[in-house]
Design an enzyme around this catalytic site. Structure first.
Site, short mmCIF file in Angstrom:
data_model
loop_
_atom_site.label_atom_id
_atom_site.label_comp_id
_atom_site.label_asym_id
_atom_site.label_seq_id
_atom_site.Cartn_x
_atom_site.Cartn_y
_atom_site.Cartn_z
N THR A 77 0.89 -1.09 0.11
CA THR A 77 -0.12 -0.05 -0.04
C THR A 77 0.88 1.23 -0.03
O THR A 77 1.78 1.41 0.96
CB THR A 77 -0.83 0.21 1.16
OG1 THR A 77 -1.76 -1.19 1.29
CG2 THR A 77 -1.60 1.18 1.22
N LYS A 88 -7.71 1.59 -2.96
CA LYS A 88 -7.33 1.31 -1.67
C LYS A 88 -7.34 2.17 -0.72
O LYS A 88 -8.08 1.91 0.35
CB LYS A 88 -5.79 0.70 -1.54
CG LYS A 88 -5.25 0.24 -0.30
CD LYS A 88 -5.49 -0.76 0.24
CE LYS A 88 -5.16 -1.07 1.73
NZ LYS A 88 -5.57 -2.13 2.45
N LYS A 132 -1.69 5.12 8.72
CA LYS A 132 -0.96 5.26 7.22
C LYS A 132 -1.75 5.46 6.18
O LYS A 132 -1.40 6.42 5.40
CB LYS A 132 -0.13 3.96 7.18
CG LYS A 132 0.60 3.97 5.92
CD LYS A 132 1.06 2.52 5.80
CE LYS A 132 1.70 2.25 3.96
NZ LYS A 132 1.92 1.10 3.68
#
Ligand code: NAD
Length: 297
Positions: A96, A171, A246
Site C-alpha cells: 500500500t 485502496k 498510514k
C-alpha cells in the site's frame, strides 16, 4: 508453474509467498531483514542471497513492502528490479503506497520495457494466510490478464480498477470510508452508553436500520454482538491503528495533490493520529472507541 520472485517476506508477504508455493509455483524470496529471511526458510520458501539473485530468471516479480520509499528503492534503486529483470518479466507491487509513487515507478518500468501493476490488498494477515485477499489492480488490461492466475493463488476477489495507480487509489478511498465509518460507529456506541441505551440493543436495531455498515455488523467495536471482532479479544489486531493512520494520511496527501475536499477524511486522520500513540498503535483500529469513551491511554 511460474517462476516468481517474492520481495518483502513480512507479516503479509510470507503467507502470500507460501500460498504461491502451495499453488505449485517456483518461488525465490528475498527480504533485507535477517529475521524474515529465516522465518521464510523455516516455512519452506527458497530465499536468495540478494535482490538480483531472486529476480534472475523470474517470469513474475511480486513485492510486498512497507511504503513508497522502499518500493522506489527496490524497483528503481541501484541494482533494483528494473535493472535486474529479464525482458518480459511482469512486475506486481502489492504494497500500500502513494498513488504518485505507484504511477512514477510504473512509468519507469514501462520505459525499461516492463509491464507493471499496482495491486494493493485488503483482508489483512488472516486473508493473506487463508488466500482470500481482495486485490485492487491498476495497470494495462494485458498485464492484468497475465497477473490474474498468479493473484488467484493468493486471493479470492481480483478487480481491475483501471490504469496505473488506480489500484492504490481504490485502496485509499476504501480505507478512508472505513476509517470514517468506524469512528461514526464508535461515537454512536459511546453516546448510547451515556444515554443509558444498551449497546447490544443499539446493535440489534442499527444492524437492520439505516446505520448499518461493515464497521458495525462485521467488525463491531464493542464486545458481544459480533464474536469474531477484535473487541472480543482485547483489540488485538486485525488491522492496526497505525496502519489505518498510514492509509488515512495517504488519502489526505492524494486529496491535496488533486484538490479534492475530504473534510471527514482529514478529521479521521487527525483522530487516528491522536489515538495511535506508542501505547495504542499496535491495537486494532476499532480500539479508537476507547478515545470516545474517554478510556484511551
Ligand atoms: P511488514 O513490515 O511485516 O513487511 C514488510 C517487509 O518488507 C519486511 O519484512 C521488511 O524487512 C521488508 N523490506 C523492507 N525494505 C525492503 C527492501 N528494500 N528489500 C527487501 N525487503 C524489504 O509489513 P506487512 O504488514 O507485511 O505490510 C506490507 C504492506 O502491506 C504494507 O504496505 C502494508 O500497508 C500493506 N498491508 C498490510 C496489511 C496488514 O494487515 N498487515 C493489510 C493490508 C495491506
Amino acid at each position: 508453474m511460474t517462476r516468481i520472485a517474492f520481495i518483502g517476506l513480512g507479516n503479509m508477504g510470507l503467507p502470500m509467498a507460501q500460498n504461491l508455493v502451495r499453488a505449485g509455483h517456483e518461488v525465490q524470496g528475498f527480504d533485507v531483514g535477517a529475521a524474515p529471511r529465516e522465518a521464510a526458510e523455516a516455512a519452506g520458501i527458497a530465499v536468495a542471497e540478494d535482490l538480483a539473485g531472486a529476480v534472475a530468471g523470474a517470469e513474475v516479480v511480486v513485492t510486498m513492502l512497507p511504503a513508497g520509499p522502499q518500493v522506489r528503492a527496490v524497483y528503481a534503486g541501484l541494482g533494483g528490479v528494473l535493472g535486474a529483470a529479464d525482458a518480459g518479466t511482469l512486475l506486481i507491487d502489492c504494497s500500500t503506497i502513494d498513488v504518485e509513487t505507484a504511477r512514477d515507478v510504473a512509468a519507469q518500468a514501462e520505459a525499461a520495457g516492463l509491464a507493471m501493476l499496482d495491486a494493493p490488498v485488503s483482508g489483512g494477515v488472516g486473508g493473506a494466510a487463508a488466500g482470500t485477499l481482495t486485490f485492487m489492480v491498476g495497470g494495462s488490461a494485458a498485464a492484468f490478464a497475465s497477473a490474474e492466475p498468479v493473484l488467484a493463488a493468493m486471493g479470492k476477489s481480483i478487480v481491475h480498477a483501471g490504469d496505473a495507480g488506480t489500484g492504490q487509489a481504490a485502496k485509499i478511498c476504501n480505507n478512508m470510508m472505513l476509517g470514517i465509518q468506524m469512528i461514526s460507529v464508535c461515537e454512536a456506541m459511546a453516546l448510547a452508553e451515556k444515554l443509558g441505551l444498551d449497546q447490544e440493543k443499539l446493535f440489534e436495531i442499527s444492524a437492520k436500520a439505516s446505520g448499518q455498515c461493515w464497521s458495525l455488523t462485521t467488525y463491531c467495536p464493542v464486545p458481544g454482538p459480533v464474536p469474531s471482532s477484535p473487541a472480543n479479544r482485547g483489540y488485538q489486531p486485525g488491522f492496526t491503528a497505525a496502519m489505518m493512520l498510514k492509509d488515512l494520511r495517504l488519502a489526505q496527501s492524494a486529496a491535496q495533490a488533486v484538490g479534492a475536499a475530504t473534510p471527514l477524511g482529514a478529521e479521521a486522520a487527525q483522530l487516528y493520529a491522536l489515538f495511535a500513540s506508542k501505547e495504542n498503535e499496535g491495537l486494532d483500529f476499532s480500539a479508537i472507541i476507547k478515545m470516545m469513551q474517554g478510556r484511551s491511554g
